[in-house]
Design a protein around this motif. Structure first.
Motif, mmCIF file in Angstrom:
data_model
loop_
_atom_site.group_PDB
_atom_site.id
_atom_site.type_symbol
_atom_site.label_atom_id
_atom_site.label_comp_id
_atom_site.label_asym_id
_atom_site.label_seq_id
_atom_site.Cartn_x
_atom_site.Cartn_y
_atom_site.Cartn_z
ATOM 1 N N VAL A 132 -4.654 5.621 6.376
ATOM 2 C CA VAL A 132 -3.874 5.491 5.140
ATOM 3 C C VAL A 132 -3.813 4.025 4.752
ATOM 4 C CG1 VAL A 132 -1.667 5.950 4.024
ATOM 5 C CG2 VAL A 132 -2.521 7.516 5.777
ATOM 6 N N ASP A 133 -4.025 3.768 3.480
ATOM 7 C CA ASP A 133 -4.014 2.401 2.975
ATOM 8 C C ASP A 133 -2.589 1.854 2.922
ATOM 9 O OD1 ASP A 133 -4.138 0.447 0.281
ATOM 10 O OD2 ASP A 133 -5.850 0.310 1.637
ATOM 11 N N ASN A 134 -2.482 0.518 2.975
ATOM 12 C CA ASN A 134 -1.159 -0.121 2.942
ATOM 13 C C ASN A 134 -0.431 0.069 1.627
ATOM 14 O OD1 ASN A 134 -1.693 -0.975 5.493
ATOM 15 N ND2 ASN A 134 -1.323 -3.148 5.110
ATOM 16 N N THR A 135 -1.151 0.441 0.585
ATOM 17 C CA THR A 135 -0.478 0.708 -0.683
ATOM 18 C C THR A 135 0.288 2.025 -0.651
ATOM 19 O OG1 THR A 135 -2.515 1.738 -1.518
ATOM 20 C CG2 THR A 135 -2.165 -0.612 -2.000
ATOM 21 N N VAL A 136 -0.105 2.924 0.241
ATOM 22 C CA VAL A 136 0.583 4.210 0.393
ATOM 23 C C VAL A 136 1.694 4.101 1.427
ATOM 24 C CG1 VAL A 136 0.306 6.656 0.940
ATOM 25 C CG2 VAL A 136 -1.530 5.420 -0.265
ATOM 26 N N ILE A 137 1.365 3.593 2.584
ATOM 27 C CA ILE A 137 2.349 3.350 3.648
ATOM 28 C C ILE A 137 2.342 1.862 3.935
ATOM 29 C CG2 ILE A 137 2.949 3.784 6.057
ATOM 30 C CD1 ILE A 137 1.781 6.527 5.805
ATOM 31 N N SER A 138 3.488 1.228 3.840
ATOM 32 C CA SER A 138 3.582 -0.229 3.948
ATOM 33 C C SER A 138 3.199 -0.708 5.338
ATOM 34 C CB SER A 138 4.996 -0.698 3.605
ATOM 35 O OG SER A 138 5.919 -0.230 4.576
ATOM 36 N N GLY A 139 2.788 -1.968 5.400
ATOM 37 C CA GLY A 139 2.464 -2.567 6.681
ATOM 38 C C GLY A 139 3.657 -2.657 7.607
ATOM 39 N N VAL A 140 4.857 -2.782 7.034
ATOM 40 C CA VAL A 140 6.072 -2.823 7.849
ATOM 41 C C VAL A 140 6.255 -1.514 8.606
ATOM 42 C CG1 VAL A 140 8.576 -3.069 7.799
ATOM 43 C CG2 VAL A 140 7.160 -4.478 6.284
#
Length: 553
Positions: A132-140
């Motif tokens: 999943v890309d960071n735009t969907v699930i945040s890096g935090v």
């Protein structure tokens, strides 16, 4: 109660109709209820105390949903009579209770159910982190999931090492304990150091050093302190083995002297490097000969410098101090420290085991306390080896996710790299040791809780740091074993305090609370600590001119 009536006379008449209804039920009713019961089962099992409800749903999923609906009754079941015909029923599921608090002791394949449930975070972190890309699930979110995933992996590694050691010789057990016992931290640190090398950011070095310091502080103060507090609340006074504690204290002194010797060396002989200096002028009034009017002149009286620290580099980037003096010292120490660790193992577990443990264990037996110093085998050697390899791969994947996503976490929270290192990154791998120490203390065996903490701290200094130096020698990642002054004094102070606690061989909740409070105060110090410019993690790895320091709160 759920029952099946055994009235075969009625079945003959309605056989065709029941088959049609059964097919309709299997096609339309079962899929919907199967999903619902699976969700309820997962939720109830995850919260542990509701495992009895999860077992009921498990029985529904595996058996009851596939029975013809008209053959299943819910209610009181037994023998009943009506119109002169006796009817018998079979109990296929009996709901005795829905919640039971003591299920926190429940084990799955020898592993506590809570830690087994935490494997969910391993699956989620790897799947979401890499698909999943960071735009969907945040890096935090990815970073937090990966940190939580390390907790059960650490416990499984410990269980596998214990199982193999219990079925092997002392030498094999010692080697496994020294190498795989530090697997989690070493893999995490190596990946973070590589990330720092690839991005050109020195902050990853500081994160690793802070994590090493945090692991030492947690092992010396928090694990023994919590064990003393929990055990002291249940038992008025608890005893621990002073001979074993003295051996651990001696090894701790050796460890601290070895690990922080390069730091002391650099503080004495290193160059003073400042962020910026301004010349200070002071006005002086003088009377010139032959003149009645006094003259005012400005003379330089010194410099006002900001953010000064000891540097390993001299003028114009000269690295002679490090390459000719500190680096050889680091290599010498990295050879000596593992030898000291092995000698300590041979002394306590082989040649003088009876002298160190026999008297104290006999005393525990007389007081009907929990006994047993060596671990027991829960799994076979093959199974333990497979688990070790799988956990190593999972840890490498989670560590990579942490190193990739920790920078967004630092930006979102505003917390300094030092505080994240000494708390989050160090505590996650120590939580299984904390749980084990508390469990032993509740069995009136606080001695094992203290030994777990001291052994972990000794492993950090005598095994993990030399391993990192060896890896850095083979694959240079810029890991300099020179710590911040705060790390140096915090560890020294902690070692002095815990040696004072070890003197009388007894513990209570007051002593434990003092140790825990000291740990909390040290963490507060790190929370409000100023972060130097070189320890800040930036988006692109380049210097940000308008950022000079960040207060971590």
């Amino acid at each position: 109660m759920v029952c099946v009536p055994h009235s075969t006379n009625q079945w003959t008449c309605l056989l065709i109709q029941k088959r049609r209804l059964s097919y309709l039920w299997l096609a339309l009713g079962v899929p919907v209820l199967l999903i619902v019961h699976c969700v309820v089962w997962a939720v109830c099992w995850f919260f542990v105390v509701s495992i009895p409800t999860a077992k009921l749903n498990s029985k529904m999923i595996t058996k009851i949903l596939y029975l013809p609906p008209d053959e299943v009754q819910i209610g009181d079941c037994g023998r009943s009579s009506g119109s002169g015909n006796e009817q018998m029923s079979e109990i296929i599921m009996y709901a005795h209770r829905s919640i039971k608090v003591y299920y926190y002791k429940y084990a799955v394949d020898g592993v506590n159910v809570i830690l087994a449930n935490l494997l969910t975070f391993v699956i989620l972190s790897i799947i979401l982190g890499y698909s999943v890309d960071n735009t969907v699930i945040s890096g935090v979110t990815k970073c937090i999931l990966s940190v939580l995933a390390i907790i059960p992996l650490t416990y499984y590694i410990g269980m596998a090492i214990t199982s193999i050691s219990a079925q092997s010789s002392f030498a094999v057990g010692a080697i496994l304990n020294a190498t795989f016992g530090s697997m989690v931290e070493v893999i995490l640190f190596i990946i973070m150091l590589k990330k720092g090398r690839d991005s050109g950011q020195e902050c990853y070095q500081e994160l690793v050093k802070s994590s090493l310091t945090g692991a030492i502080l947690c092992s010396i103060l928090f694990i023994p302190g919590v064990s003393m507090v929990i055990g002291g609340l249940k038992f008025r006074t608890q005893k621990f083995n002073p001979k074993s504690a003295n051996i651990s204290a001696s090894l701790l002194f050796v460890a601290i002297v070895g690990v922080f010797a390069p730091t002391v060396f650099s503080k004495i002989f290193g160059s003073l490097k400042c962020q910026g200096c301004e010349r200070i002028y002071k006005e002086f009034t003088v009377h010139e000969p032959g003149s009645s009017i006094p003259a005012t002149i400005n003379n330089s009286v010194g410099f006002l410098c900001q953010q000064c620290e000891q540097s390993l580099q001299g003028l114009h980037g000269d690295r002679t101090l490090y390459t000719k003096h500190i680096e050889p010292l680091v290599y010498a120490i990295s050879l000596i420290l593992p030898i000291a660790y092995l000698i300590g193992l041979v002394f306590t577990m082989k040649t003088h085991s009876a002298h160190v443990f026999e008297e104290f264990e006999l005393q525990l037996k007389e007081e009907n306390a929990a006994n047993g110093h060596h671990g027991t085998a829960q799994w076979s050697r093959i199974k333990s080896t497979i688990i070790l390899l799988l956990c190593a791969v999972a840890i490498a994947l989670c560590a990579d996710l942490i190193s990739e996503n920790i920078q967004p976490l630092l930006e979102k929270t505003g917390i300094s790299e030092y505080f994240i290192g000494v708390t989050m990154l160090s505590l996650v791998s120590e939580l299984p040791e904390v749980v084990n120490g508390v469990q032993f203390a509740l069995q009136n065996n606080v001695n094992l809780g203290i030994e777990i903490g001291c052994s972990t701290a000794i492993q950090v200094c005598l095994v993990q740091i030399p391993l990192l130096v060896l890896v850095n020698l083979i694959y240079p990642m810029g890991f300099y074993v020179v710590f911040n002054d705060v790390h140096l004094w915090a560890v020294i102070f902690s070692v002095v305090i815990i040696n004072y606690i070890f003197q009388d061989g007894k513990s209570d909740y007051f002593q434990g609370s003092i140790v825990v409070f000291i740990y909390i105060l040290l963490m507060c110090m790190y929370l409000f600590m100023l972060t130097p410019e070189h320890a800040l993690c930036h988006n692109d790895g380049r210097h940000v001119s308008n950022v000079t320091s960040r207060i971590s709160f």
